[in-house]
Write a protein that holds these residues in place. Structure first.
Motif, mmCIF file in Angstrom:
data_model
loop_
_atom_site.group_PDB
_atom_site.id
_atom_site.type_symbol
_atom_site.label_atom_id
_atom_site.label_comp_id
_atom_site.label_asym_id
_atom_site.label_seq_id
_atom_site.Cartn_x
_atom_site.Cartn_y
_atom_site.Cartn_z
ATOM 1 N N VAL A 126 18.013 -43.796 129.720
ATOM 2 C CA VAL A 126 17.342 -42.784 129.375
ATOM 3 C C VAL A 126 15.827 -42.756 130.508
ATOM 4 N N ALA A 127 15.195 -43.910 130.333
ATOM 5 C CA ALA A 127 13.942 -43.982 131.021
ATOM 6 C C ALA A 127 13.566 -45.343 131.422
ATOM 7 N N VAL A 128 12.861 -45.524 132.653
ATOM 8 C CA VAL A 128 12.404 -46.988 133.167
ATOM 9 C C VAL A 128 11.069 -46.992 133.085
ATOM 10 N N ILE A 129 10.124 -47.621 132.510
ATOM 11 C CA ILE A 129 8.699 -47.599 132.345
ATOM 12 C C ILE A 129 8.192 -49.028 132.456
ATOM 13 N N PRO A 130 7.000 -49.343 133.047
ATOM 14 C CA PRO A 130 6.777 -50.568 133.580
ATOM 15 C C PRO A 130 6.037 -51.139 132.296
ATOM 16 N N LEU A 152 9.693 -54.620 133.702
ATOM 17 C CA LEU A 152 10.147 -53.250 133.375
ATOM 18 C C LEU A 152 10.839 -53.043 132.090
ATOM 19 N N ILE A 153 10.496 -51.955 131.223
ATOM 20 C CA ILE A 153 11.350 -51.779 130.305
ATOM 21 C C ILE A 153 12.263 -50.651 130.262
ATOM 22 N N VAL A 154 13.435 -50.864 129.970
ATOM 23 C CA VAL A 154 14.589 -49.911 130.194
ATOM 24 C C VAL A 154 14.797 -49.211 128.977
ATOM 25 N N VAL A 155 15.028 -47.895 128.501
ATOM 26 C CA VAL A 155 15.113 -47.353 127.425
ATOM 27 C C VAL A 155 16.524 -46.819 127.428
ATOM 28 N N VAL A 156 17.515 -47.064 126.492
ATOM 29 C CA VAL A 156 18.963 -46.893 126.600
ATOM 30 C C VAL A 156 19.069 -46.105 125.251
ATOM 31 N N PRO A 157 20.368 -45.348 125.318
ATOM 32 C CA PRO A 157 20.415 -44.840 124.089
ATOM 33 C C PRO A 157 21.132 -45.757 122.802
ATOM 34 N N ASP A 158 20.987 -45.716 121.702
ATOM 35 C CA ASP A 158 21.140 -46.673 120.506
ATOM 36 C C ASP A 158 22.694 -47.080 120.819
ATOM 37 N N SER A 159 23.604 -46.352 121.236
ATOM 38 C CA SER A 159 25.100 -46.474 121.153
ATOM 39 C C SER A 159 25.463 -47.254 122.599
ATOM 40 N N GLN A 160 24.451 -47.320 123.554
ATOM 41 C CA GLN A 160 24.688 -47.973 124.653
ATOM 42 C C GLN A 160 23.938 -49.368 125.052
ATOM 43 N N LEU A 161 23.507 -49.468 123.859
ATOM 44 C CA LEU A 161 22.449 -51.078 123.933
ATOM 45 C C LEU A 161 23.202 -52.158 124.599
ATOM 46 N N SER A 162 24.274 -52.263 123.810
ATOM 47 C CA SER A 162 25.327 -53.453 123.857
ATOM 48 C C SER A 162 25.920 -53.371 125.387
ATOM 49 N N LEU A 163 26.213 -52.020 125.814
ATOM 50 C CA LEU A 163 26.913 -51.883 127.201
ATOM 51 C C LEU A 163 25.899 -52.307 128.091
ATOM 52 N N ALA A 164 24.766 -51.852 128.090
ATOM 53 C CA ALA A 164 23.653 -52.253 129.046
ATOM 54 C C ALA A 164 23.592 -53.529 129.336
ATOM 55 N N ARG A 211 13.373 -57.937 139.591
ATOM 56 C CA ARG A 211 12.350 -57.630 138.495
ATOM 57 C C ARG A 211 12.892 -58.124 137.289
ATOM 58 N N LYS A 212 11.766 -58.513 136.368
ATOM 59 C CA LYS A 212 12.082 -58.846 134.808
ATOM 60 C C LYS A 212 12.389 -57.609 134.280
ATOM 61 N N ILE A 213 13.556 -57.514 133.300
ATOM 62 C CA ILE A 213 13.970 -56.322 132.777
ATOM 63 C C ILE A 213 13.949 -56.635 131.221
ATOM 64 N N ASP A 214 13.520 -55.715 130.424
ATOM 65 C CA ASP A 214 13.454 -55.554 128.943
ATOM 66 C C ASP A 214 14.283 -54.639 128.565
ATOM 67 N N ILE A 215 15.616 -54.702 128.103
ATOM 68 C CA ILE A 215 16.209 -53.503 127.420
ATOM 69 C C ILE A 215 16.136 -53.242 126.183
ATOM 70 N N MET A 232 11.806 -47.971 120.609
ATOM 71 C CA MET A 232 10.613 -47.474 121.295
ATOM 72 C C MET A 232 9.820 -46.342 120.297
ATOM 73 N N GLN A 233 10.533 -45.654 119.555
ATOM 74 C CA GLN A 233 10.051 -44.723 118.808
ATOM 75 C C GLN A 233 9.032 -45.406 117.476
ATOM 76 N N GLU A 234 9.736 -46.670 117.143
ATOM 77 C CA GLU A 234 9.358 -47.368 116.217
ATOM 78 C C GLU A 234 7.782 -48.022 116.743
ATOM 79 N N LEU A 235 7.769 -48.433 117.800
ATOM 80 C CA LEU A 235 6.640 -48.824 118.392
ATOM 81 C C LEU A 235 5.562 -47.918 118.849
#
Length: 545
Positions: free
Chosen positions: A295-299, A307-319, A336-340, A346-349
């Motif tokens: 969905v989005a990639v932010i530092p 980098l923080i990669v935001v994915v839909p809840d249904s595709q977290l395991s797939l990513a 790059r170091k990636i945190d999925i 992200m909404q909770e944070l």
């Protein structure tokens, strides 16, 4: 002492053929081996020894130096004693005394053999290093010689290379005599083990396979920007096309997947993901994490180059992938170091990731726009410079034969490239004007001639209408006058349409000049009077006798 070395020469020839060494190298090794063996035999390590090989015969000479005062009888000889052997000898020269080497003891013979082996081995290593030092990261074809638990020995031509366990594809099994494609990863000059190390697990191996199967990659039209590989499992490749008209992904896959399928078969079923390279790190990470959709990639402010990669809840395991394989390959490929994280996390944070991603995208687009503008400006300046060089007549290295009045650049106002016309353009314009004028005159003459030859054509209906008009003039009736006027207008309209069609037909006819008409008539005349080879004219000779 002389010794024929026919048997020895055969042995040396076998070494030269097997190890592919020159005869000079083998003879030098033999000289050094015999020298050390003789020194060992007389137990004088500093003795002067000369070994000469001539016409298959070996001569060993013990040399002594000519001096005035002798200190060591084994190494030196006085001038008086030397003059007895050779009257012309001088100080610091050497006196040769041939030695019978058949009296060498066993220790000297063993030393000669070991020195010979060592020198041949060193020469072989030097030759192998020179052969393969320039072939690093190149793919070669080899044959499996030996299969061990921790390594495999592969014959790659002039030497045996080692394929370690860590550089093998885990899903492959090797056997003796098997042909393998390998990449040379290391060449050592001074080593006790294998000189050449090869690999099938390195990403370079996949790159070389694509260069072999895809001509666009080999020619440089398509470039492989990055490769991340988990040998035997999955490989991710980022490609970029330098030609906008060529699809890099389609070119790598090939018609009906033929190209990539050949590579997959060579890698023993290893899966390959191909995606397009992008300078935008966000877009690159999104492509690298395919088949999942980011969905989005932010530092990531907490981690350097993170980098923080935001994915839909249904595709977290797939990513993340099985055992983190998909994420691990994306990290290798992008460096790059990636945190999925999922959207709910992200909404909770309380992080507005969409706004941050939008700002990053706008910054990237502004940066690219500046780069494009700078490149366009450079191109415009180059074009201006090239136009000035091309259109500058003052530096021309030729002269016109005719005296033609041409305007110089100083008399022309405004930009040079807008107000100047070359001599060749003027001549071409005058030729075109003359041709157009001749064609127009010929067209007018033809129109006049066809207009004079055309006879007025009247149909039966028109004749009948004229006859009815004449008869109707005698009998005057007010009702028929209206009908006659109506018929006349119709006839006039028909005549006008007929004349228009005739004029259009005349315009469609080809226009020929007088010379062309003469050529056409001459061709028709030749065609009528041509000699027919198919007719046997000799049959009719009797009728003319």
């Amino acid at each position: 002492m002389k010794l024929k070395v026919d048997t020895l020469q055969k042995a040396l020839q076998g070494i030269e053929n097997d190890r592919q060494l020159s005869s000079e190298i083998v003879e030098d090794a033999l000289r050094e081996a015999l020298t050390k063996a003789y020194r060992k035999h007389i137990e004088i390590p500093d003795a002067y020894v000369e070994v000469v090989i001539e016409d298959g015969i070996i001569h060993i000479y013990h040399q002594r130096k000519v001096v005035e005062d002798v200190e060591d009888d084994e190494l030196e000889i006085s001038l008086e004693d030397a003059r007895k052997v050779n009257k012309n000898i001088q100080l610091d020269d050497f006196v040769n005394e041939e030695v019978d080497f058949t009296t060498f003891d066993r220790a000297a013979v063993v030393l000669a053999k070991n020195v010979m082996k060592q020198k041949i081995r060193e020469a072989e290593k030097a030759q192998v290093y020179e052969e393969y030092c320039d072939k690093l990261d190149e793919m070669v074809l080899g044959v499996v010689e030996t299969v061990e638990e921790k390594f495999v020995i592969v014959n790659i031509g002039k030497t045996l290379a080692m394929l370690k366990k860590s550089q093998q594809i885990p899903t492959e099994k090797y056997y003796e005599g098997q042909k393998l494609l390998v990449v040379i990863t290391e060449v050592n000059k001074e080593t006790k083990g294998a000189q050449v190390l090869v690999s099938r697990a390195t990403p370079v191996f996949v790159r070389r396979l694509f260069e072999r199967e895809v001509p666009e990659i080999y020619n440089g039209i398509i470039e492989i920007k990055a490769i991340a590989r988990d040998p035997g499992e999955r490989c991710k490749i980022a490609v970029y096309s330098h030609n906008e008209n060529i699809d890099p992904i389609g070119a790598c896959i090939g018609p009906r997947g033929s190209r990539v399928q050949t590579i997959i078969n060579e890698l023993n079923g290893e899966k390959i993901d191909i995606f397009e390279w992008s300078d935008n790190i966000s877009e690159l990470i999104e492509n690298a994490l395919s088949p999942s959709e980011a969905v989005a990639v932010i530092p990531n402010e907490n981690v350097k180059d993170g980098l923080i990669v935001v994915v839909p809840d249904s595709q977290l395991s797939l990513a993340i992938g099985k055992r983190g394989k998909n994420a691990r390959l994306a990290v290798k490929l992008s460096n790059r170091k990636i945190d999925i994280k999922s959207e709910s996390e992200m909404q909770e944070l309380g992080i507005d990731y969409m706004t941050i991603a939008k700002e990053l995208q706008e910054e990237y687009e502004a940066k690219k726009a500046k780069e494009r503008a700078y490149k366009q400006q450079q191109k415009i300046e180059e074009l201006k410079h090239s136009e000035i060089e091309i259109e500058n007549v003052d530096v021309a290295d030729f002269d016109y034969d005719d005296d033609i009045d041409t305007t110089t650049y100083e008399e022309v106002e405004g930009p040079i490239h807008q107000n100047t016309t070359t001599l060749f353009e003027k001549e071409r314009e005058t030729e075109l004007d003359e041709m157009e004028e001749a064609a127009r005159i010929a067209k007018e003459k033809r129109k006049e001639k066809t207009a004079a030859d055309i006879k007025e054509y009247t149909s039966k209906f028109e004749n009948f209408a004229d006859a009815s008009n004449k008869s109707e003039q005698v009998v005057s009736k007010p009702k028929k006058k209206v009908e006659e006027a109506h018929i006349e207008t119709k006839d006039e309209q028909k005549e006008e349409e007929l004349q228009k069609k005739k004029a259009m037909f005349e315009q469609m006819k080809p226009i020929y000049s007088e010379e062309e008409l003469a050529e056409i008539e001459e061709a028709e005349y030749e065609e009528e009077n041509a000699w027919d080879d198919d007719v046997d004219y000799e049959e009719y000779d009797e009728y003319y006798d």
